[in-house]
Design an enzyme around this catalytic site. Structure first.
Site, PDB file in Angstrom:
ATOM      1  N   GLU A   1       0.891  -1.179   0.010  1.00  0.00           N
ATOM      2  CA  GLU A   1       0.018  -0.025   0.004  1.00  0.00           C
ATOM      3  C   GLU A   1       0.993   1.190  -0.009  1.00  0.00           C
ATOM      4  O   GLU A   1       1.909   1.385   0.748  1.00  0.00           O
ATOM      5  CB  GLU A   1      -0.818   0.065   1.254  1.00  0.00           C
ATOM      6  CG  GLU A   1      -1.725   1.161   1.416  1.00  0.00           C
ATOM      7  CD  GLU A   1      -3.073   1.144   2.324  1.00  0.00           C
ATOM      8  OE1 GLU A   1      -3.770   2.120   2.238  1.00  0.00           O
ATOM      9  OE2 GLU A   1      -2.828   0.327   3.021  1.00  0.00           O
TER      10      GLU A   1
ATOM     11  N   CYS B   1      -6.698   1.106   2.637  1.00  0.00           N
ATOM     12  CA  CYS B   1      -7.563   2.275   3.051  1.00  0.00           C
ATOM     13  C   CYS B   1      -7.650   3.106   1.918  1.00  0.00           C
ATOM     14  O   CYS B   1      -8.650   3.938   1.682  1.00  0.00           O
ATOM     15  CB  CYS B   1      -7.208   2.868   4.251  1.00  0.00           C
ATOM     16  SG  CYS B   1      -7.661   2.356   5.710  1.00  0.00           S
TER      17      CYS B   1
ATOM     18  N   ASN C   1     -12.421  -3.340   0.943  1.00  0.00           N
ATOM     19  CA  ASN C   1     -11.243  -3.315   2.293  1.00  0.00           C
ATOM     20  C   ASN C   1     -11.912  -2.723   3.491  1.00  0.00           C
ATOM     21  O   ASN C   1     -12.302  -1.589   3.484  1.00  0.00           O
ATOM     22  CB  ASN C   1     -10.134  -2.443   1.758  1.00  0.00           C
ATOM     23  CG  ASN C   1      -9.154  -2.573   2.926  1.00  0.00           C
ATOM     24  OD1 ASN C   1      -8.246  -3.486   3.129  1.00  0.00           O
ATOM     25  ND2 ASN C   1      -9.219  -1.192   3.711  1.00  0.00           N
ATOM     26  N   GLU C   2     -11.885  -3.578   4.524  1.00  0.00           N
ATOM     27  CA  GLU C   2     -12.300  -3.159   5.750  1.00  0.00           C
ATOM     28  C   GLU C   2     -13.707  -2.572   5.751  1.00  0.00           C
ATOM     29  O   GLU C   2     -13.938  -1.531   6.605  1.00  0.00           O
ATOM     30  CB  GLU C   2     -11.263  -2.596   6.474  1.00  0.00           C
ATOM     31  CG  GLU C   2     -10.090  -3.250   6.624  1.00  0.00           C
ATOM     32  CD  GLU C   2      -9.151  -2.495   7.452  1.00  0.00           C
ATOM     33  OE1 GLU C   2      -9.069  -1.561   8.012  1.00  0.00           O
ATOM     34  OE2 GLU C   2      -7.999  -3.335   7.607  1.00  0.00           O
TER      35      GLU C   2
END
Length: 847
Positions: free
Chosen positions: A60, A267, A399-400
Site C-alpha cells: 500500500e 484504506c 477493504n475493511e
C-alpha cells in the site's frame, strides 16, 4: 487498515533476529533433563497441501512506500500537482526552490490553464525569464527526504516536458548538486524549441556521491518557458526497467519469495470521494483509487490525494504492479473499491450508475490483465510493452468496510458481473476491520450463506493475542469460504512481536486447508514519512533494512513446504491473571467531563473515590496530551482536537470490584473512554464509547504500545448528555453497563501458549521441516517424535533469537538468521530450543 489503529501509539522502528545453531553451548547435545515439551508426528495421517501462494506481501502507498520509496523516481512533485486539496501544507512548488545564477532573473509560478500538458496532468511550471546575457533562472528540487541519493559513477536518466515561446528556443541547463551547491555531475545542456509540448531527455553520469542530492533545472534567455513532468531516474532500477523500481527495496521484497502481491492498498482503495473522472468538467481530486488513472504513458496519468495525507503520482500503477508480481514469480491480487468506504469513514454510494461504472471498470481490469491484444484493454497492455496476458486469477472487492449490509449488497453485484464474463476468477470478499465483533460476525454469516470463495480478514493485535490464538482457525468450517489473511501484525517492531507472529504462523500452516493466503502488513516505511507502525521493511534515501518481522517472514516464506505433516505438542501454558490495576479517564478528538469516580467491592467497601471537590490531585497523566482541569466540580479535558489522552488514579489490587462514574461529551468528533486494569507496563482495558467518528463502541485491550478490540458494537454518544457508567470486574469476567442497562460483557481467560510448532514436508528435497517457536525467557527442552520415519542423522538448522526487546534499525541489524548443521537427529530425539527463538530444522528422510 484502520486509521484509528494507526494512531494508537505503536512503536517506532524495526526489529532484529539472530539465530543460534547447534554449536551454541548447552544446545547441541540432547540434555538429560525430562522434556518440558513434546512434539509427536502422526505416523498415519495426511495433512493438507500448502499452496505456493500461501504467503505473500501486501503493498500500500502508506509511509511514502511508493512515491519516495519503491517507485524509483527521485524528483518530488515532478508535475507540480501538489495542491492544498491534497494536503494543507502543499502548493504547486512544494519541494521546488526558485533561484538564479550568473545574474539571472525571472519569476516562477504554477498554472492550470489552456496551455496545460493534458487534462489529467493539469498544473505546470511557468517560468517568466528576464535573464541578461549569460544569466540563468530556474528551480531546484530537494527530493523526498533531505534530498535524494546520488551514487558516484552511477547513470541517471533525466527527462522533462517543455515548451517555449522564445523565437530561437530556450537553453536549459540540468545540474546535479549537493546541499552546498557543489556539482555531482557535469551539467547537461538542452534547447527547448517551439511553443508545443515536447519531451526532452538526457543522460547524466555522477562524478561524486551524496545522500542529499538536488536537481537544478535552469533556463537562459527571455520569454516564457513552461515545464512539466521533470523526472530523474537511476538507470539501475529493478531488472533495469524504465519507470522502474528502487532496486534495494525490490530485491528485499523478491528475497521473501512471496506467493502473491496484494495491491494497491488498503484504506486508499475505498476512501476519498466517490465521484468519477470527468474530462469535460473539473477533475475531482481526493477520490478513491481507480486503476484506469494509473495506466498508459506516465505523463497522461492522474495524480491524487492519498488517504494517508500526501500526494501520489500513480507513476507506480497497475501495469507496474502486474509487472513486478510477474518479475518476482508472485500471483497478482488487486483490490478494487466496492463503493462503500471503510477506515472510519462509513458511507456508501447511492448512485446506481456510479456503482455500475465501477463494476465495468473491474471487468475492464480483468481484460487489461488477461485479454487478447485484439481487445480494447488487452491492446493497451500490449502497447505498454506486455503482449502476453498477466494471468490474473483473483480480484478482491473492497477493504475493511464497516457497513456490512451495504458492502455485501455491492459485493454480490460485483461477483455476479465477474462470474458472468470471467467465471474462472476468484472474487474475494472481506469481514471488516477487526478479528471479531458485530461487523465481523455479520459479514462472515453473509459470506457463508452466499457461498463466497474467499474472505479477507484483517487484524493488528498485541503479542499476547497472537500467542493465545494459535488455534483460531482449528474450528473454522472446512467446507466454508477460505481465508485470506490480508493484513496482520503484532503491534510493535521488537523481536518479541515477531516471535508472537511466528507462533501464530504455525497455526496458519496447520490450517492450510482453510487459510490459503496470508500477508504481514504494511510492507514498507520511509523513516522520514511514517503514518503507520509497525512495518516490515524500513528505508531512507539510500539504505534499507529488514525488521525482525521481515526476518521471520522470510524464514517462513522460504521454507513453506508442500504439505502439512500432522503433529501434536504438549507442554505448559500460561494462565490468565485477574484484571487489576489503576483506573483511567481518556478522550480522543473530543472534549469531555468526568465526575463521581468510585471503585467499590461487591459488598460496598470503597477502594477509591473522587468527586473532584478537592481538585484532581489523585490523578496523574499517562499520555500527557490534552488540557485537563477541574471545572465546576468535575474533571474536564477541554481540547477537542487532542487524541489519545489518558490520566489514571488508584491502584486496585482486589480481583472483584465495581467502577462507577459519570461522563459527559462536551464537543468533538467522538465520545469518551474509560480505562481499568491500567498497569505500569502500559497494559490496560479501554471502554471506548462513541469511537470511530462516533459510530461504534468497543472494549480495547492495550499491550506493547498498541490496542486490540475485545468487544465491539454500534454506539453513538450525544453531546451534552451525562451518562452513568458502571464496569463490574469479577476476576477475568467484565460486565459493562451504560445508564443502568447492560451494554456488553466479555471474559479475558485466553491462555498464552509460549511454545508452538508445525511440521511440513518438502517434496522436492525430501525433507521434513520442523518449525518450533519458543516465545519465553526459558529454554524449551523438547522431545521430537517423527512417528517412526527414517531420517538422516544430520539436519540443517536455522535459528532466529536474541533479546526479545531488540529491534533492527538503520544503525545496526544485530539479529539475523544463522544456519548451521546439527547432529543427533533420529526418528525420536530430544533438543533444547533457545529462549526467545524461532527454529527451523530441515531433516532429510531416508529410505
Amino acid at each position: 487498515m484502520s486509521p484509528y489503529r494507526a494512531l494508537l501509539g505503536l512503536a517506532t522502528v524495526t526489529v532484529l533476529l539472530t539465530t543460534v545453531g547447534g554449536a551454541a553451548p548447552g544446545l547441541a547435545q540432547a540434555p538429560a533433563a525430562a522434556p518440558d515439551y513434546t512434539i509427536a508426528v502422526d505416523p498415519a495421517a495426511t495433512g493438507p497441501e500448502i499452496a505456493d501462494s500461501m504467503y505473500g506481501v501486501f503493498f500500500e502507498d502508506i509511509n511514502f512506500a511508493a512515491d519516495g520509496g519503491l517507485y524509483a523516481e527521485l524528483v518530488r512533485n515532478r508535475s507540480f500537482e501538489f495542491l492544498p486539496a491534497d494536503n494543507a501544507s502543499y502548493n504547486g512548488l512544494t519541494a521546488w526552490t526558485p533561484g538564479a545564477e550568473a545574474g539571472g532573473a525571472g519569476t516562477a509560478s504554477t498554472a492550470d490553464d489552456a496551455a496545460r500538458l493534458n487534462e489529467r496532468n493539469r498544473t505546470y511550471l511557468k517560468l517568466a525569464l528576464t535573464n541578461p546575457a549569460g544569466g540563468r533562472y530556474g528551480v531546484t528540487n530537494s527530493g523526498y527526504n533531505t534530498g535524494f541519493a546520488v551514487k558516484r559513477g552511477a547513470t541517471y536518466d533525466f527527462s522533462v516536458w517543455a515548451r517555449s515561446d522564445a523565437p530561437g528556443g530556450t537553453p536549459l541547463s540540468v545540474n546535479l548538486r549537493d546541499t552546498a551547491g557543489r556539482p555531482l555531475a557535469a551539467p547537461v545542456s538542452l534547447t527547448v524549441r517551439g511553443d508545443a509540448w515536447k519531451r526532452y531527455s538526457a543522460t547524466i553520469r555522477a562524478t561524486a556521491g551524496t545522500d542529499a542530492g538536488r536537481l537544478a533545472v535552469l533556463a537562459g534567455g527571455t520569454g516564457t518557458l513552461r515545464l512539466d513532468m521533470v523526472s530523474l531516474f537511476p538507470r539501475d532500477t529493478y531488472k533495469a526497467r524504465p519507470n522502474g523500481l528502487r532496486k534495494d527495496l525490490a530485491d528485499k521484497i523478491a528475497a521473501l519469495r512471496p506467493g502473491f502481491v496484494r495491491f494497491p492498498g488498503g484504506c486508499l482503495v475505498n476512501t476519498g470521494s466517490m465521484a468519477g473522472y470527468d474530462a469535460a468538467a473539473n477533475y475531482e481530486r481526493a477520490r478513491s483509487y481507480q486503476w484506469k488513472d494509473t495506466v498508459g504513458p506516465v505523463e497522461t496519468r492522474a495524480t491524487n490525494a492519498n488517504f494517508w495525507g500526501y500526494n501520489q503520482t500513480y507513476g507506480l500503477g497497475y501495469y507496474e504492479y502486474f509487472q513486478f508480481s510477474e518479475d518476482i514469480g508472485a500471483m497478482p491480487l488487486p483490490v478494487v473499491p466496492a463503493l462503500v468506504t471503510g477506515c472510519g469513514q462509513n458511507r456508501a454510494t447511492d448512485d446506481p450508475a456510479l456503482l455500475q461504472r465501477h463494476i465495468q471498470d473491474t471487468l475492464d481490469l480483468i481484460e487489461f490483465a488477461n485479454g487478447p491484444v485484439t481487445s480494447t484493454w488487452g491492446k493497451l497492455r500490449a502497447d505498454m510493452g506486455h503482449p502476453k496476458p498477466f494471468g490474473l486469477t483473483h480480484v478482491a472487492v473492497g477493504n475493511e468496510e464497516n457497513l456490512p449490509d451495504e458492502y455485501f449488497a455491492n459485493f454480490l453485484k460485483f461477483r455476479e458481473a465477474i462470474a458472468a464474463e470471467y467465471p474462472q476468477i476468484v472474487v474475494v470478499s472481506n469481514s471488516g476491520p477487526d478479528d471479531q465483533g458485530a461487523t465481523f460476525d455479520n459479514l462472515w454469516a453473509k459470506n457463508k450463506a452466499a457461498n463466497v470463495a474467499m474472505v479477507d480478514e484483517h487484524y493488528y493485535n498485541s503479542p499476547a493475542w497472537f500467542l493465545g490464538n494459535n488455534k483460531r482457525y482449528d474450528s473454522y468450517d472446512r467446507n466454508g469460504p477460505k481465508v485470506f489473511l490480508g493484513e496482520y501484525a503484532s503491534l510493535d517492531n521488537k523481536l518479541f512481536n515477531s516471535l508472537a507472529e511466528a507462533s501464530y504462523m504455525t497455526g496458519l500452516e496447520r490450517n492450510a486447508d482453510v487459510v490459503k493466503l496470508a500477508s504481514y502488513a504494511p510492507l514498507l516505511a520511509n523513516i522520514d514519512h511514517v503514518q503507520w507502525k509497525p512495518d516490515m521493511i524500513w528505508f531512507d534515501n539510500d539504505e534499507s533494512w529488514g525488521s525482525t518481522s521481515y526476518q521471520v517472514q522470510k524464514l517462513f516464506m522460504n521454507n513453506v513446504g508442500d504439505r502439512v505433516v500432522p503433529s501434536k505438542s504438549t507442554g505448559k501454558v500460561i494462565q490468565p491473571k485477574p484484571i487489576t490495576g489503576a483506573v483511567g479517564l481518556s478522550t480522543w478528538a473530543t472534549a469531555a467531563t468526568y465526575d463521581d469516580v468510585k471503585v467499590t467491592t461487591p459488598d460496598g467497601a470503597v477502594l477509591f473515590s473522587d468527586d473532584f471537590s478537592g481538585g484532581a490531585g489523585q490523578w496523574t497523566p499517562v499520555e500527557p496530551r490534552g488540557s485537563w482541569s477541574v471545572v465546576d466540580g468535575a474533571y474536564r479535558q477541554s481540547d477537542a482536537a487532542a487524541q489519545d489522552t489518558l490520566v489514571k488514579a488508584g491502584n486496585i489490587t482486589a480481583t472483584e470490584y465495581d467502577l462507577t462514574l459519570k461522563a459527559t461529551k462536551q464537543a468533538g468528533a467522538e465520545g469518551f473512554l474509560v480505562a481499568f486494569g491500567v498497569q505500569e507496563s502500559g497494559e490496560l482495558y479501554w471502554w471506548n464509547l462513541g469511537g470511530w467518528n462516533n459510530t461504534q463502541g468497543a472494549v480495547q485491550k492495550g499491550a506493547g504500545g498498541g490496542k486490540e478490540i475485545v468487544l465491539a458494537k454500534p454506539n453513538t454518544i450525544d453531546t451534552g448528555t451525562t451518562y452513568d457508567i458502571r464496569i463490574e470486574v469479577r476476576g477475568t469476567q467484565v460486565t459493562l453497563f451504560l445508564d443502568g442497562t447492560e451494554w456488553g460483557s466479555f471474559t479475558d481467560d485466553q491462555v498464552t501458549e509460549p511454545f508452538a510448532q508445525v511440521v511440513t514436508q518438502d517434496d522436492k528435497t525430501g525433507e521434513l521441516i520442523v518449525k518450533v517457536v519458543n516465545a519465553q525467557d526459558e529454554p524449551a527442552v523438547t522431545t521430537v517424535d517423527l512417528g517412526g520415519r527414517k531420517v538422516a542423522k544430520q539436519a540443517r538448522m536455522t535459528v532466529i533469537t536474541g533479546d526479545p526487546q531488540e529491534q533492527n534499525t538503520r544503525s545496526a541489524e544485530p539479529i539475523q538468521p544463522v544456519t548451521t548443521t546439527v547432529n543427533g537427529i533420529s526418528a525420536k530425539f530430544t533438543r533444547t530450543f533457545a529462549p526467545n527463538s524461532v527454529t527451523f530444522l530441515r531433516i532429510r528422510e531416508t529410505s
